[in-house]
Design an enzyme around this catalytic site. Structure first.
Site, short mmCIF file in Angstrom:
data_model
loop_
_atom_site.label_atom_id
_atom_site.label_comp_id
_atom_site.label_asym_id
_atom_site.label_seq_id
_atom_site.Cartn_x
_atom_site.Cartn_y
_atom_site.Cartn_z
N THR A 158 -1.94 -7.15 7.40
CA THR A 158 -2.93 -8.19 7.71
C THR A 158 -3.12 -8.37 9.21
O THR A 158 -4.23 -8.60 9.68
CB THR A 158 -2.48 -9.52 7.05
OG1 THR A 158 -2.59 -9.36 5.64
CG2 THR A 158 -3.31 -10.70 7.49
N SER A 169 1.06 -2.98 3.57
CA SER A 169 2.49 -2.67 3.44
C SER A 169 2.98 -2.35 2.03
O SER A 169 4.02 -1.70 1.88
CB SER A 169 3.34 -3.78 4.06
OG SER A 169 3.36 -4.94 3.27
N THR A 202 2.99 -8.22 5.60
CA THR A 202 4.08 -9.14 5.23
C THR A 202 4.64 -8.88 3.84
O THR A 202 5.75 -9.28 3.53
CB THR A 202 3.60 -10.60 5.30
OG1 THR A 202 2.51 -10.77 4.40
CG2 THR A 202 3.18 -10.98 6.71
N ASP A 203 3.85 -8.20 2.98
CA ASP A 203 4.28 -8.07 1.58
C ASP A 203 5.63 -7.37 1.43
O ASP A 203 6.42 -7.70 0.54
CB ASP A 203 3.23 -7.32 0.76
CG ASP A 203 1.96 -8.14 0.56
OD1 ASP A 203 1.90 -9.28 1.06
OD2 ASP A 203 1.03 -7.65 -0.10
N1 ASP Z 1 -0.88 -9.66 2.64
C1 ASP Z 1 -0.25 -8.61 3.36
C2 ASP Z 1 0.01 -8.98 4.80
O1 ASP Z 1 0.28 -10.13 5.03
C3 ASP Z 1 -0.85 -7.31 3.22
C4 ASP Z 1 0.17 -6.28 3.55
O2 ASP Z 1 1.36 -6.52 3.33
O3 ASP Z 1 -0.21 -5.26 4.10
O4 ASP Z 1 -0.02 -8.21 5.71
#
Ligand code: ASP
Length: 248
Positions: A11, A54, A87-88
């Site tokens: 993100t 991720s 973050t995932d």
């Molecule tokens: N929602 C995720 C983020 O916060 C997407 C990811 O992990 O790429 O980055």
């Protein structure tokens, strides 16, 4: 001081796409350009490792990332290492790199809960916290760290507790190791360094079934012998399981 920013996507690096969602497009240079208030004393370089959401990380990419971090640790001209990612799986990737890392150069993972096209994106502030953390006195020898929402956590303790909130990253056992307070990073706790493991890439595998044991779980959910190299059960209590799944 010299800091390298290894960008991997997520993100923090995402822009709006034609389908109404967001996908990772921004480079490490773009991420740095978005950060206000950077000191001229810090020389920032970038390494665009990947540009993926991720959940697409593979175990071999995680291992390559850990090797890249170790390479920068061996480079005497590098004083700090930052990894930006989605973050995932940040909790898992940072912990994996921590398990593999026995260097002394500070390593900080960061990312964002809101992409740059949304109101109040948190990526620039999180990256600033990460930069101040890797260059702060006291950051060395603490293992891999995770910087979010003006807090600095140990990779071995931190967990993502929410899908949307800016304060999603928390360390329920101990709290953050440090806080970013205006321009200062104030250290207030430390953890024992994680024992490192010497990973043999030839034997690394993702062939592990991970199963959450629920009340009255049907035994048919347990994989057949030989289907996987291992089965990890997230059990109830401290390892208790319903009798039905004991035979399989
Ligand atoms: N929602 C995720 C983020 O916060 C997407 C990811 O992990 O790429 O980055």
């Amino acid at each position: 001081m010299s800091v390298v920013v290894i960008s991997t996507g997520g993100t923090i690096a995402s822009t709006k796409d034609s389908g109404g969602g967001a996908s990772p497009e921004l480079t490490g240079e773009d991420l740095i350009a978005s950060v206000p208030g950077l000191s001229d004393d810090i020389e920032l370089t970038t390494d665009d490792f990947s540009n993926i959401p991720s959940p697409q990380f593979s175990i071999s990419q995680m291992h390559r990332l850990s090797e890249l971090v170790a390479e920068y640790d061996r480079d005497d001209t590098v004083d700090g290492i930052i990894v930006t990612q989605g973050t995932d799986t940040l909790e898992e990737v940072a912990y994996f790199v921590d398990l593999c890392y026995d260097g002394d150069t500070p390593v900080v993972f960061t990312g964002a809960m809101r992409n740059p096209s949304l109101a109040s994106p948190d990526g620039p502030a999180n990256l600033l916290t990460a930069i101040r953390t890797v260059t702060s006195d006291g950051a060395r020898g603490r293992g891999v760290l995770v910087a979010f929402n003006d807090q600095v956590h140990a990779a071995k303790l931190v967990t993502k507790t929410h899908s949307m909130r800016l304060d999603a990253f928390q360390s329920p056992e101990l709290g953050p190791l440090a806080v970013h307070d205006e321009e200062t990073v104030r250290w207030r706790a430390s953890v024992d360094p994680t024992p490192t493991i010497d990973v043999d890439p030839e034997t690394l595998t993702s062939e592990v079934a991970a199963l959450t044991v629920t009340v009255d779980i049907p035994p048919s959910q347990i994989p057949e012998p030989g289907d996987f190299e291992a089965v990890a059960l997230a059990t109830t209590g401290s390892g208790h399981i319903p009798p039905g799944i004991i035979p399989p």
